[in-house]
Design a protein around this motif. Sequence first.
Motif, short mmCIF file in Angstrom:
data_model
loop_
_atom_site.label_atom_id
_atom_site.label_comp_id
_atom_site.label_asym_id
_atom_site.label_seq_id
_atom_site.Cartn_x
_atom_site.Cartn_y
_atom_site.Cartn_z
N THR A 598 0.82 -1.22 0.00
CA THR A 598 0.00 0.00 0.00
C THR A 598 0.85 1.26 0.00
N PHE A 599 1.93 1.28 0.76
CA PHE A 599 2.67 2.54 0.95
C PHE A 599 3.60 2.87 -0.20
N SER A 600 4.31 1.90 -0.71
CA SER A 600 5.31 2.16 -1.75
C SER A 600 4.67 2.17 -3.13
N HIS A 601 5.31 2.93 -4.02
CA HIS A 601 4.84 2.99 -5.41
C HIS A 601 5.46 1.82 -6.17
N ARG A 602 4.70 0.75 -6.34
CA ARG A 602 5.16 -0.45 -7.04
C ARG A 602 4.32 -0.64 -8.29
N GLU A 603 4.89 -0.28 -9.43
CA GLU A 603 4.13 -0.31 -10.67
C GLU A 603 3.69 -1.72 -11.02
N GLU A 604 4.57 -2.71 -10.81
CA GLU A 604 4.24 -4.09 -11.16
C GLU A 604 3.05 -4.59 -10.34
N LEU A 605 3.05 -4.28 -9.04
CA LEU A 605 1.95 -4.71 -8.19
C LEU A 605 0.66 -3.99 -8.55
N LEU A 606 0.74 -2.68 -8.76
CA LEU A 606 -0.46 -1.92 -9.10
C LEU A 606 -1.04 -2.40 -10.43
N SER A 607 -0.18 -2.70 -11.37
CA SER A 607 -0.64 -3.20 -12.66
C SER A 607 -1.35 -4.55 -12.50
N TYR A 608 -0.81 -5.41 -11.64
CA TYR A 608 -1.43 -6.72 -11.41
C TYR A 608 -2.80 -6.57 -10.74
N VAL A 609 -2.85 -5.72 -9.70
CA VAL A 609 -4.11 -5.51 -8.98
C VAL A 609 -5.18 -4.98 -9.93
N MET A 610 -4.81 -4.01 -10.76
CA MET A 610 -5.78 -3.45 -11.69
C MET A 610 -6.23 -4.49 -12.72
N SER A 611 -5.33 -5.37 -13.12
CA SER A 611 -5.71 -6.41 -14.08
C SER A 611 -6.73 -7.37 -13.47
N ARG A 612 -6.62 -7.62 -12.14
CA ARG A 612 -7.59 -8.49 -11.48
C ARG A 612 -8.92 -7.77 -11.25
N VAL A 613 -8.83 -6.48 -10.95
CA VAL A 613 -10.06 -5.70 -10.76
C VAL A 613 -10.88 -5.69 -12.04
N LEU A 614 -10.20 -5.61 -13.19
CA LEU A 614 -10.90 -5.56 -14.47
C LEU A 614 -11.54 -6.89 -14.85
N LEU A 615 -11.31 -7.95 -14.04
CA LEU A 615 -11.91 -9.26 -14.32
C LEU A 615 -13.24 -9.45 -13.60
N LEU A 616 -13.83 -8.38 -13.12
CA LEU A 616 -15.09 -8.48 -12.39
C LEU A 616 -16.14 -9.20 -13.23
N GLU A 617 -16.83 -10.13 -12.59
CA GLU A 617 -17.91 -10.86 -13.24
C GLU A 617 -19.20 -10.63 -12.48
N PRO A 618 -20.35 -10.81 -13.13
CA PRO A 618 -21.64 -10.65 -12.42
C PRO A 618 -21.71 -11.60 -11.24
N PRO A 619 -22.31 -11.18 -10.14
CA PRO A 619 -22.43 -12.05 -8.96
C PRO A 619 -23.16 -13.33 -9.31
N SER A 620 -22.57 -14.44 -8.92
CA SER A 620 -23.21 -15.73 -9.19
C SER A 620 -24.27 -16.00 -8.14
N LYS A 621 -25.10 -16.96 -8.41
CA LYS A 621 -26.15 -17.30 -7.46
C LYS A 621 -25.52 -17.89 -6.20
N GLN A 622 -26.14 -17.60 -5.06
CA GLN A 622 -25.63 -18.11 -3.79
C GLN A 622 -25.73 -19.63 -3.78
#
Length: 642
Positions: A598-622
Amino acid sequence: MQRVVDNALAVTKETVKTFTYESLNNVVRLINGVSAMLLAVLPGKASVLEGIHGWELRPTFRGPRLPRWMENGVSSFNKIVHELSVDSDTSSSIENSSDGEDSDYYPASRGPAKSGNFRPSPARTPKRLQSLKEHFIQRTTDRRRGVVEDLHLAIEVFIESSFDKVHKAAHCLLAPAETARTALRWFSSRNYDHVDSSPEGYEATVPTSVLSDDHPAPTERKTSVYSLNTDARTCQDVITELGYPYEAIRVVTADGYVLVLERIPRRDSRKVVFLQHGILDSSMGWVSNGVIGSPAFAAFDQGYDVYLGNFRGLVSREHINKNMSSRQYWNYSINEHGTQDIPAMIEKIHEIKISELNSNQADAEEVTNSDQPYKICAVCHSLGGAAILIYVVTARIEEKPHRLSRMILLSPAGFHDDSNFMFAAAEYLFLFLNPVLQPFLPAFYIPTKFFRMLLNKLARDFHNLPAVGGLVQTLMSYVVGGDSSNWVGVLGLPHYNMNDMPGVAYRVALHLAQMKHSKKFTMFDYGSAAANMEVYGSPEPLDLGEYYSFIDIPVDLVAGRKDRVIKPSMVRKHYKLMKEGGVDVSFNEFEYAHLDFTFSHREELLSYVMSRVLLLEPPSKQLARPKSLKVKKKSLQVRTSK
C-alpha cells in the motif's frame, strides 16, 4: 553613542546566534554520527535499508514512467500530471548535467527532444520548474517541522526578543528626555490601541473567494490551520488537492460504532471498488502515493466508483452512546471488524448504489428487476483481508447476501504460525499475561496530543537525519522480524498526527496471538467453553478455514517474498484451503515487504491488482449450504460486550 551601542548589540546578537546555532548543529551531528556508528555494527541492516523506496541522503525528484494500468485509458487530469512529471524529470537531469546554465525543457506535448538538438525554452526557468514539481508531485507533501527545526526557531525567537528588550532599555537610558515624553503621552492618553489576538485553533478565515454549486455568489473559504507545524491533513485533503471528487459517508454499525466511509464518486458507474486497510493504517494508505501510484486513483481512472473503508478505532472514534467509556469503546476483536464494520459499510454502499442507479430513469426498470445492478470488488490488505474473509464466510453461513463479486487480498492475515522470535514472544506474553494485562490495557495507542505531536515531529527528523532514521528503521524492523518495509516513512503519513492516530484494541492483538497459537484462522476465543457456546454454539471458536468452501466468488491472493510480518507460506495456507474447498482462487508473489503493498509505489503490483479488478464478473447465485456444515444462525451474532 546610541549608534555605537546599536552596533555593539547587533554584533553581540549575531555572535550569540552563531554560537548557539553551531552548538546545536554540532549536537545534532554528534547524534547522527553515533547513530551511523551503531548502524554500522548492527546485523542485517543492509537487507532492511535496501527495501526502502527513495531512502537517500539527498532525495531527488524523478518523474515516473507511464504505468501499465494507464495504457487502456486514463483521465485527462492524470495525463497532464504525468506529462508535467516526466518533463520535470527531464529538466532536472539536464540541469544537473549543465555547467551552471539555466537550462529548461519542452513540454511532452511538443514532441520528444532529440539529443544534441535540444534548445532550452526561455519561457520556463528553474524557479518555475521547481514550482511545478511542488504543485504536481504525486506523493503527499510533508508539511511538518521537526524537533530540531523547532529548536532552531525557538532559539532565534528567544535571542531576538531578548536583544530587542535590551536594545529598548539601552535606548531609554541613553535618551532620557525622549523616554520621559513618551511616558507622559502614554499616561495622558485615554485611547488605547487594541490589537486583536485570535485564539489558537484549527480554523482561520482566509480572504479567498470560491463559487459553490448552490450559491453562485463569492463566499469566504475556511481553511484548516495546523498548529505547532504538524501535518493534520485528512484523506479528504489529499484527494481534493489532487483534483478528484470526494464524499464522506457516516456509517453506524449494528453495535453503535460510527465509521467514516470515504468515496471518490462516480455515481453512474456500475463498477465499484471497495478498499479496506490493515492494522495501524487508515484510508490514507490507498491514496498516499498520489495520482500515479495509488490504487484508489487508478481504479477511479478506470471508471470505477471507489469506496475507502475505515475500521473502528481509527479515523472516527465515535459511538452513538456519548457516555461510553474508553474501556468499553475498545472492547472488540477482529470478530467485530468482520461481522460489524465490513457488513455496515458494504450495506451502505449497496443502499447508495441502488438509490443512485434508480434515480436514472433509463435504468429504473433494470434496478427494480435486479437485486444488485452493479459489481463490487474488495481489495484488502493485511488485517483487512482477514476481516473480509470473516464477513464473507459468516454471511454465507447465515445465508445472507455479501454483495461482493471478487476479492483481492494483499498479504491477508489469518494464519501466523510461521513467524519470527519477536512474534512468538508476543504470543506468549498475551496468552500467559492476559488476566493481568487486560484489566489495565484496553488498547495500544498514544492518548495525549503532546506525545502524538512529538512522534509526528520526530518522523520529520528521522528523514532529515539519515543515520538516525536508518537506525530507527533498523530497530523497528527487528520488532517485525526484519521486514524491510519503510516503517519510518509510514510515520510521515498525515494520519499519524497530533489530532488523530490509529490505535489497536487489546482484544485485536490477543485475537492475533490466539490465531498464532492455534495455528488456525479462528474467531475470537472468549476463554471458556460456556462463553464460546453462548456465542458460537460450540465450545470452540469457529474455525473459518473449514468453511472456505462457502466462498462463492473469485479470490486473488498476493504474497510478498520479503514480507516478514505475514510470510508467503501463510498466504499459501489460505490458498491451499481455498483450493481444497473448490474456490476459484489464484496466487501470486512479488519481491515486496509488508507495507510495500500500500505505501510504496510499485508499478508491477499496481498493474497486477488493476488487471484483477478488471476481471469483475456478475455475482453468481448463492450456493446451497452443505448439510455437513450446519451452524446455528444466532451463534454468529457476535456481541462486543462479551
